[in-house]
Design a protein around this motif. Sequence first.
Motif, PDB file in Angstrom:
ATOM      1  N   TRP A 297       0.815  -1.214   0.000  1.00  0.00           N
ATOM      2  CA  TRP A 297       0.000   0.000   0.000  1.00  0.00           C
ATOM      3  C   TRP A 297       0.851   1.268   0.000  1.00  0.00           C
ATOM      4  O   TRP A 297       0.326   2.374  -0.171  1.00  0.00           O
ATOM      5  N   GLY A 298       2.160   1.120   0.205  1.00  0.00           N
ATOM      6  CA  GLY A 298       3.002   2.305   0.313  1.00  0.00           C
ATOM      7  C   GLY A 298       2.732   3.088   1.576  1.00  0.00           C
ATOM      8  O   GLY A 298       2.889   4.305   1.632  1.00  0.00           O
ATOM      9  N   ARG A 299       2.356   2.366   2.625  1.00  0.00           N
ATOM     10  CA  ARG A 299       1.958   3.007   3.889  1.00  0.00           C
ATOM     11  C   ARG A 299       2.423   2.100   5.028  1.00  0.00           C
ATOM     12  O   ARG A 299       1.797   1.085   5.320  1.00  0.00           O
ATOM     13  N   LEU A 300       3.525   2.432   5.675  1.00  0.00           N
ATOM     14  CA  LEU A 300       4.069   1.610   6.748  1.00  0.00           C
ATOM     15  C   LEU A 300       3.557   2.085   8.103  1.00  0.00           C
ATOM     16  O   LEU A 300       2.926   3.133   8.218  1.00  0.00           O
ATOM     17  N   LEU A 301       3.835   1.316   9.135  1.00  0.00           N
ATOM     18  CA  LEU A 301       3.338   1.619  10.474  1.00  0.00           C
ATOM     19  C   LEU A 301       4.020   2.844  11.075  1.00  0.00           C
ATOM     20  O   LEU A 301       5.217   3.073  10.855  1.00  0.00           O
ATOM     21  N   ARG A 302       3.252   3.593  11.852  1.00  0.00           N
ATOM     22  CA  ARG A 302       3.806   4.750  12.544  1.00  0.00           C
ATOM     23  C   ARG A 302       3.121   4.936  13.893  1.00  0.00           C
ATOM     24  O   ARG A 302       2.122   4.279  14.193  1.00  0.00           O
ATOM     25  N   ASP A 303       3.676   5.836  14.673  1.00  0.00           N
ATOM     26  CA  ASP A 303       3.197   6.089  16.028  1.00  0.00           C
ATOM     27  C   ASP A 303       1.695   6.385  16.033  1.00  0.00           C
ATOM     28  O   ASP A 303       1.209   7.203  15.248  1.00  0.00           O
ATOM     29  N   GLY A 304       0.956   5.702  16.917  1.00  0.00           N
ATOM     30  CA  GLY A 304      -0.474   5.927  17.058  1.00  0.00           C
ATOM     31  C   GLY A 304      -1.354   5.035  16.226  1.00  0.00           C
ATOM     32  O   GLY A 304      -2.578   4.988  16.447  1.00  0.00           O
ATOM     33  N   ASP A 305      -0.794   4.305  15.273  1.00  0.00           N
ATOM     34  CA  ASP A 305      -1.594   3.392  14.459  1.00  0.00           C
ATOM     35  C   ASP A 305      -2.201   2.294  15.322  1.00  0.00           C
ATOM     36  O   ASP A 305      -1.575   1.816  16.273  1.00  0.00           O
ATOM     37  N   VAL A 306      -3.403   1.868  14.963  1.00  0.00           N
ATOM     38  CA  VAL A 306      -4.072   0.766  15.652  1.00  0.00           C
ATOM     39  C   VAL A 306      -4.339  -0.341  14.646  1.00  0.00           C
ATOM     40  O   VAL A 306      -5.010  -0.124  13.632  1.00  0.00           O
ATOM     41  N   MET A 307      -3.797  -1.516  14.934  1.00  0.00           N
ATOM     42  CA  MET A 307      -4.020  -2.690  14.092  1.00  0.00           C
ATOM     43  C   MET A 307      -5.055  -3.598  14.746  1.00  0.00           C
ATOM     44  O   MET A 307      -4.962  -3.887  15.939  1.00  0.00           O
ATOM     45  N   GLU A 308      -6.022  -4.021  13.962  1.00  0.00           N
ATOM     46  CA  GLU A 308      -7.033  -4.969  14.437  1.00  0.00           C
ATOM     47  C   GLU A 308      -7.011  -6.175  13.511  1.00  0.00           C
ATOM     48  O   GLU A 308      -7.298  -6.051  12.316  1.00  0.00           O
ATOM     49  N   GLY A 309      -6.620  -7.322  14.055  1.00  0.00           N
ATOM     50  CA  GLY A 309      -6.483  -8.526  13.253  1.00  0.00           C
ATOM     51  C   GLY A 309      -7.455  -9.602  13.671  1.00  0.00           C
ATOM     52  O   GLY A 309      -7.622  -9.861  14.869  1.00  0.00           O
ATOM     53  N   SER A 310      -8.083 -10.236  12.698  1.00  0.00           N
ATOM     54  CA  SER A 310      -9.027 -11.317  13.000  1.00  0.00           C
ATOM     55  C   SER A 310      -8.850 -12.457  12.007  1.00  0.00           C
ATOM     56  O   SER A 310      -8.456 -12.247  10.862  1.00  0.00           O
ATOM     57  N   ILE A 311      -9.115 -13.656  12.485  1.00  0.00           N
ATOM     58  CA  ILE A 311      -9.166 -14.847  11.644  1.00  0.00           C
ATOM     59  C   ILE A 311     -10.415 -15.617  12.038  1.00  0.00           C
ATOM     60  O   ILE A 311     -10.732 -15.736  13.222  1.00  0.00           O
ATOM     61  N   THR A 312     -11.119 -16.121  11.058  1.00  0.00           N
ATOM     62  CA  THR A 312     -12.388 -16.798  11.288  1.00  0.00           C
ATOM     63  C   THR A 312     -12.321 -17.763  12.467  1.00  0.00           C
ATOM     64  O   THR A 312     -11.507 -18.688  12.488  1.00  0.00           O
ATOM     65  N   GLY A 313     -13.164 -17.533  13.468  1.00  0.00           N
ATOM     66  CA  GLY A 313     -13.288 -18.441  14.597  1.00  0.00           C
ATOM     67  C   GLY A 313     -12.210 -18.333  15.649  1.00  0.00           C
ATOM     68  O   GLY A 313     -12.263 -19.045  16.660  1.00  0.00           O
TER      69      GLY A 313
END
Length: 327
Positions: A297-313
């Motif tokens: 995406w041309g967009r790396l992680l930086r201060d304040g970012d929130v990642m929300e990860g999910s996998i089925t079940g």
Amino acid sequence: MATLAQPAGPFALGTFSAQDGVPFPGLLAKERVLDLSSALDWAPSGLRAVVERWDETLPVLRSLSDDDTLDWRPLDNLRVHAPIEPRQIFQSGANYRQHVIDLEVAHRSADDPRTVEEARAEIAAVMDRRAAEDLPYVFIGLPSAITGPYDDVVLPSWAQQPDWELELAAVIAKPAHRVSVEEALDHVAGYTIANDLTDRATVFRRDMKAIGTDWLRSKNAPGFTPLGPWLVPAGSVADPGDLRVTLRLNGETMQDESTKDMLFGVARLVSYASQSSQLLPGDLVLTGSPAGNGIHWGRLLRDGDVMEGSITGLGVQRTRCVAEVPA
């Protein structure tokens, strides 16, 4: 925070603590938690000890999950830690077809005469041959990189291109050495979620190009592997080869792919790793990350970012990025 999504099946396992308390292995059922260090007559000190006796303990866990008379605690009153402390972490690289195609196209040389469409078509053909004829690519990670599923992730000051990589992780139930593909899933206790962060700038050694990749530096900073929230027993996961892997960054979907896109499935990865190493109870086998990483995406992680990860079940993990404060 811990109740963002309940796991598949009647129960799951995790590691919990009361506020500022000592972590304990817990059985999660109906948004409540049972302390297994007191509920089991042999008092396991952690979840790895439970997994080490998986075959004999699994029926007991099923029975306990239905017993309303036990000393259950509300999940909302507890802190959720990484579910398990592995001895070893086996990580799979370049294991999602579309992900590899995207990376190869993004990193092709400036004088490459092919159009993007031609490059994608050629790389796709290579991926199909690899899945049919080649071996998985597996390397080793450090347990010290693991952090909890809701903990902050510190971005080291030296990391120029920190990136996310959400992955399905298999948890090993019993020692596996030179097991066949057909036997491999019998050695898996269950599954969890891992976000295998990578600093793209340090993946390849610029000073020693012949050496190739530097996974120690690029992937193993403290906290670079948020894990969990739950260990979901394999019997509650209908098909690990058909789960949805989704990562949102500040609410925007960045990764959203099925594990069907894996070149090598869980059984192939476990079997392959076991041919040269012995996998131990509680060890993790990370299965690679699908397309949609920050480098794409041309967009790396930086201060304040929130990642929300999910996998089925398997629930949801939610981690906030915090820039390291220089000493």
